[in-house]
Write an enzyme that holds these catalytic residues in place. Sequence first.
Site, short mmCIF file in Angstrom:
data_model
loop_
_atom_site.label_atom_id
_atom_site.label_comp_id
_atom_site.label_asym_id
_atom_site.label_seq_id
_atom_site.Cartn_x
_atom_site.Cartn_y
_atom_site.Cartn_z
N ARG A 12 0.84 -1.56 0.14
CA ARG A 12 0.01 0.05 -0.17
C ARG A 12 1.07 1.50 -0.15
O ARG A 12 1.21 2.30 -0.92
CB ARG A 12 -1.03 -0.17 1.35
N LYS B 123 -2.99 6.94 0.91
CA LYS B 123 -2.76 7.06 1.74
C LYS B 123 -1.55 8.08 2.54
O LYS B 123 -0.71 7.77 2.60
CB LYS B 123 -2.66 5.94 3.62
N GLU C 285 -16.74 6.08 7.04
CA GLU C 285 -15.71 5.52 7.72
C GLU C 285 -15.72 6.38 9.25
O GLU C 285 -16.59 7.43 9.21
CB GLU C 285 -14.48 5.37 7.52
#
Length: 298
Positions: A53, A152, A185
């Site tokens: 990731r 991210k 979320e």
Amino acid sequence: MSERIVFFNGNWVLASQVRISPFDHGFLYGDGVFEGIRAYAGRVFKLEDHMARLYASAKTLMLTIPYTPEELSQKVLESVRINQLQDAYIRLVVSRGAGDLGLDPRSCPEPTVLILADQIQLYPETFYQNGLALASVSIRRPSGDVLNPAVKSLNYLNNILAKIEANLRGVPEVVLMNAQGYVVEGTGDNIFIVRENRVITPPSSAGILNGITRKVIMELALAEGYRVAEENFTLHDLYNADECFLTGTAAEVIPAVTCDGRPIGNGQVGPVTRRLMAVFQEFARSTGTPVEQGTSVA
């Protein structure tokens, strides 16, 4: 507690000796990527997934990490080992590096790489036993065509604004929605609801970070015989769910028992949540990359 030793641009130094340039674009503009990684009982959890990731996020930002995934993985393991930790939270940060005061990343010739291993407790133990109170907030998640949630990045202002609202509301965590009104979320966690033994979480297309703990919980839930679905759901669905829980590297698996003053289910931690909390801990503490050996066992 002795001072932590961190990896900083090729060297192991005391945390107090780290000096980030005031011209670093990670500091100036949030230009960079990071991973939060856990170690359990001397094993680093899902290290390969975190590395995949990280490098995918960096590729999207056209940010070249000056180490191979294998080299950086070894540095992560060493960060736990050198600080003599068994259970740890590891923060791996790659910023654009020092440049000029303009936005152009081409002014930054060398990225900044930092790895810090320490301990973390995001919520007190009583919340894991009795559950969180949630609230919905006015802050909306940016859509994927504005800022792709799969990256991210160091830009967490959206999350911080939501956390400020949580603080003002007097709750430990809040629920964010997207522009369409679907639940997405929490400030730093993925969210699940349970309805009639179906374990449901928002799909990637809703605008979520594809959490690594989220993925593990989906796999464990399937192995436990639960039906698992990625579906959009609203606050109405959340209010009327049988159970709710959040997942994340730092939070692990934590139950939520109310939202906006409404009890979720019977207002207590449900059996599906308790089971998944237990199997996650068992799984996390028995798999991963050993810190000492540096070879993967799962």
